[in-house]
Scaffold this active site. Structure first.
Site, PDB file in Angstrom:
ATOM      1  N   ARG A  54     -18.187 -33.500 -20.987  1.00  0.00           N
ATOM      2  CA  ARG A  54     -17.940 -32.088 -21.335  1.00  0.00           C
ATOM      3  C   ARG A  54     -16.437 -31.871 -21.476  1.00  0.00           C
ATOM      4  NH1 ARG A  54     -17.258 -28.955 -17.410  1.00  0.00           N
ATOM      5  NH2 ARG A  54     -19.077 -29.584 -16.204  1.00  0.00           N
ATOM      6  N   TYR A 107     -19.843 -12.764 -41.830  1.00  0.00           N
ATOM      7  CA  TYR A 107     -21.113 -13.371 -41.453  1.00  0.00           C
ATOM      8  C   TYR A 107     -21.818 -12.467 -40.429  1.00  0.00           C
ATOM      9  CZ  TYR A 107     -24.384 -16.377 -39.044  1.00  0.00           C
ATOM     10  OH  TYR A 107     -25.516 -16.880 -38.455  1.00  0.00           O
ATOM     11  N   LYS A 204     -21.094 -26.106 -42.173  1.00  0.00           N
ATOM     12  CA  LYS A 204     -21.073 -25.810 -43.599  1.00  0.00           C
ATOM     13  C   LYS A 204     -20.331 -26.909 -44.378  1.00  0.00           C
ATOM     14  CE  LYS A 204     -23.356 -22.357 -42.144  1.00  0.00           C
ATOM     15  NZ  LYS A 204     -22.778 -21.512 -41.161  1.00  0.00           N
TER      16      LYS A 204
HETATM   17  N1  PLP Z   1     -18.615 -18.091 -39.892  1.00  0.00           N
HETATM   18  C1  PLP Z   1     -19.184 -18.050 -41.098  1.00  0.00           C
HETATM   19  C2  PLP Z   1     -18.382 -17.602 -42.297  1.00  0.00           C
HETATM   20  C3  PLP Z   1     -20.530 -18.427 -41.253  1.00  0.00           C
HETATM   21  O1  PLP Z   1     -21.093 -18.365 -42.474  1.00  0.00           O
HETATM   22  C4  PLP Z   1     -21.266 -18.822 -40.109  1.00  0.00           C
HETATM   23  C5  PLP Z   1     -22.690 -19.216 -40.219  1.00  0.00           C
HETATM   24  O2  PLP Z   1     -23.342 -19.002 -41.222  1.00  0.00           O
HETATM   25  C6  PLP Z   1     -20.629 -18.827 -38.865  1.00  0.00           C
HETATM   26  C7  PLP Z   1     -19.301 -18.480 -38.792  1.00  0.00           C
HETATM   27  C8  PLP Z   1     -21.370 -19.214 -37.614  1.00  0.00           C
HETATM   28  O3  PLP Z   1     -21.516 -20.602 -37.547  1.00  0.00           O
HETATM   29  P1  PLP Z   1     -22.764 -21.356 -36.877  1.00  0.00           P
HETATM   30  O4  PLP Z   1     -23.984 -20.977 -37.636  1.00  0.00           O
HETATM   31  O5  PLP Z   1     -22.374 -22.797 -36.993  1.00  0.00           O
HETATM   32  O6  PLP Z   1     -22.828 -20.878 -35.441  1.00  0.00           O
END
Ligand code: PLP
Length: 384
Positions: A54, A107, A204
Site C-alpha cells: 500500500r 464528469y 481513459k
Molecule cells: N474525470 C473525467 C473527465 C472522467 O471522464 C472520469 C470518468 O469518466 C473521471 C474523472 C473519473 O474517473 P474513474 O471513472 O476512473 O473513477
C-alpha cells in the site's frame, strides 16, 4: 534528466521514463510485482525501500515516475480510479468551511463527489463557467482553496484557458486543479501552463484499451507531493500492480493513439457538421467553437471526443445510440474502440437538475482508432 542522460521528447519518455531494464533480470518491461510485503534484512532493513505494497510497490513506482515525467511534474501518484485520485486530492487540500470553484461542465461523478460526499464534511462549492476568467474571479471567496477545471470538458467539450486561470489562482493564493483526462499529457500539459495539480482518470486515454480502471495525480510542488503521498498511503486507494502495468503498457503508445484519435475525430466532425439531422456539434477543433483559439494555443491537437445534438430531442438521441453498430453503446471513453453514449441518461445522470445538467438531445462519441471510413459508414446509418 533521465537515466540515458539526454533530453528526451514526449514519445521517448512515454516508453522509457521510470522504466529502466529490471535490475534483477534485465527484463526490458517492468515486471508486475504482484506482492504485498517485502523481506527485511533485520528490523527496518529495507532492500529497495519497500516494506508494504500500500505504501509502495515497484510496478507502481515505475508508473508514478512515468506519470510525473509525462506531465512535467515532480511527483506522480497512481490510484485505484480517477475518483479515488480526486478524493485523495480534496481531502488533502480542504478543511471544513473551505470553498472550491467547480466548472459548469464536468464528469458527473466529479460533480457527485462534491455535491454528495465532500459537502457533507462542510466543504462549500459553487459553479462557474471556467471558460470565462472573469466569472471565475468573481466566484472566488475568502475561503476558496481551489479552482477545479476540466478542459476539454465532459461532455460539452468546453475549453478553459489554463494560463489565464493560473494567473487568477496565483494572485488569489488558491490552487488550480486541471482534470487532463480528455486531452492526455501528449496533447496538453497543464503544469507547464501554471496549474498546480493535474488529475487523470487513467481508465481513459492513458490506459487506452478499456481494460483497466485507474487514476492519477501529478504536481510540480514537492511539499504538496509529499502531503498527497501521505494521504494516498493513509487512505489506501492505491492502484494495484497489474493495473499499473496495464496503464504503463497503454502509455507507451499514447502519442500515436492520440494522433489517430484526433484525425478520426476530425473526419467524424466533418460528417456531423454537414448532416441534416445534427443541430450542433461540439469539438474544440471546429473554428466556430468558442474556445477554438485557446484550444489551438494550449493543445497539440484536439483529441478524440466529440459531442453533438440531434433533431428530435431525447428520443432521437437515444435512437442514434441504439442504432450504432461499430460504435459500441457504453460508458467510458479513450479506448482504441469507438464508443457512443447518451450522457443525460448514462454518464451524467447524476447532474440532472443541477447547473451542470446536459441537453437531453446530446450524444457523446469517443472516436476510436479504427478505419475512419468504417466509422463514418456506421454513423451515417445510425443517424438514419
Ligand atoms: N474525470 C473525467 C473527465 C472522467 O471522464 C472520469 C470518468 O469518466 C473521471 C474523472 C473519473 O474517473 P474513474 O471513472 O476512473 O473513477
Amino acid at each position: 534528466m533521465n537515466e540515458h542522460n539526454f533530453p528526451q521528447s514526449f514519445e521517448t519518455r512515454a516508453i522509457h521514463a521510470g522504466q529502466p531494464a529490471d535490475p534483477a533480470t534485465g527484463a526490458v518491461v517492468t515486471p508486475i510485482y504482484q506482492v504485498s510485503t517485502y523481506k527485511q534484512d533485520g528490523v527496518g532493513g529495507l532492500r529497495g525501500g519497500y516494506e508494504y505494497s500500500r505504501s509502495g510497490n515497484p510496478t507502481r513506482t515505475a508508473l508514478e515516475e512515468n506519470l510525473a515525467a509525462l506531465e512535467g511534474g515532480r511527483r506522480g501518484l497512481a490510484f485505484a480510479s480517477g475518483l479515488a485520485a480526486e478524493d485523495c486530492l480534496l481531502r488533502t487540500l480542504l478543511r471544513p468551511g473551505d470553498h472550491v470553484v467547480i466548472p459548469n461542465d464536468a464528469y458527473g461523478g466529479t460533480f457527485r463527489l462534491f455535491a454528495r460526499v465532500v459537502e457533507q464534511w462542510g466543504v462549500e462549492w459553487s459553479v462557474a463557467d471556467t471558460s470565462d476568467p472573469a466569472a471565475v474571479r468573481a466566484a472566488l471567496r475568502d475561503r476558496t482553496r481551489a479552482i477545479w477545471v476540466e478542459t476539454p470538458s465532459n461532455p460539452l467539450l468546453g475549453v478553459t484557458d489554463i494560463a489565464a486561470l493560473a494567473d487568477i489562482a496565483r494572485t488569489a493564493g488558491v490552487r488550480l486543479v486541471v482534470d487532463n483526462t480528455f486531452a492526455s499529457p501528449y496533447l496538453q500539459q497543464p503544469l507547464a501552463l501554471g496549474a498546480d495539480v493535474v488529475v487523470h482518470s487513467t481508465t481513459k486515454y492513458m490506459g487506452g484499451h478499456s481494460d483497466v480502471v485507474g487514476g492519477a495525480l501529478v504536481t510540480a510542488e514537492a511539499e504538496l507531493g509529499e502531503q498527497l503521498a501521505f494521504h494516498q498511503n493513509a487512505m489506501g486507494a492505491v492502484a494495484g500492480p497489474f493495473d499499473c502495468w496495464l496503464v504503463m503498457r497503454g502509455i507507451k503508445t499514447l502519442a500515436v493513439r492520440m494522433d489517430r484519435h484526433s484525425e478520426n475525430a476530425t473526419r467524424v466532425v466533418d460528417l456531423l457538421t454537414g448532416h441534416p439531422s445534427v443541430t450542433q456539434v461540439y469539438y474544440p477543433g471546429l473554428p466556430t467553437h468558442p474556445g477554438h483559439e485557446v484550444a489551438a494555443k494550449q493543445m497539440r491537437a484536439f483529441g478524440g471526443m466529440v459531442s453533438f445534438r440531434v433533431e428530435g430531442g431525447e428520443e432521437a438521441a437515444v435512437r442514434v445510440c441504439n442504432r450504432a453498430r461499430l460504435f459500441t453503446l457504453g460508458e467510458s471513453l479513450g479506448g482504441v474502440e469507438s464508443l457512443i453514449e447518451h450522457p443525460g441518461l448514462m454518464t451524467h445522470a447524476s447532474v440532472n437538475g443541477s447547473a451542470l445538467e446536459v441537453p437531453a438531445d446530446l450524444v457523446r462519441l469517443s472516436v476510436g482508432i479504427e478505419a475512419a471510413d468504417d466509422l463514418l459508414t456506421d454513423l451515417t446509418e445510425a443517424l438514419g
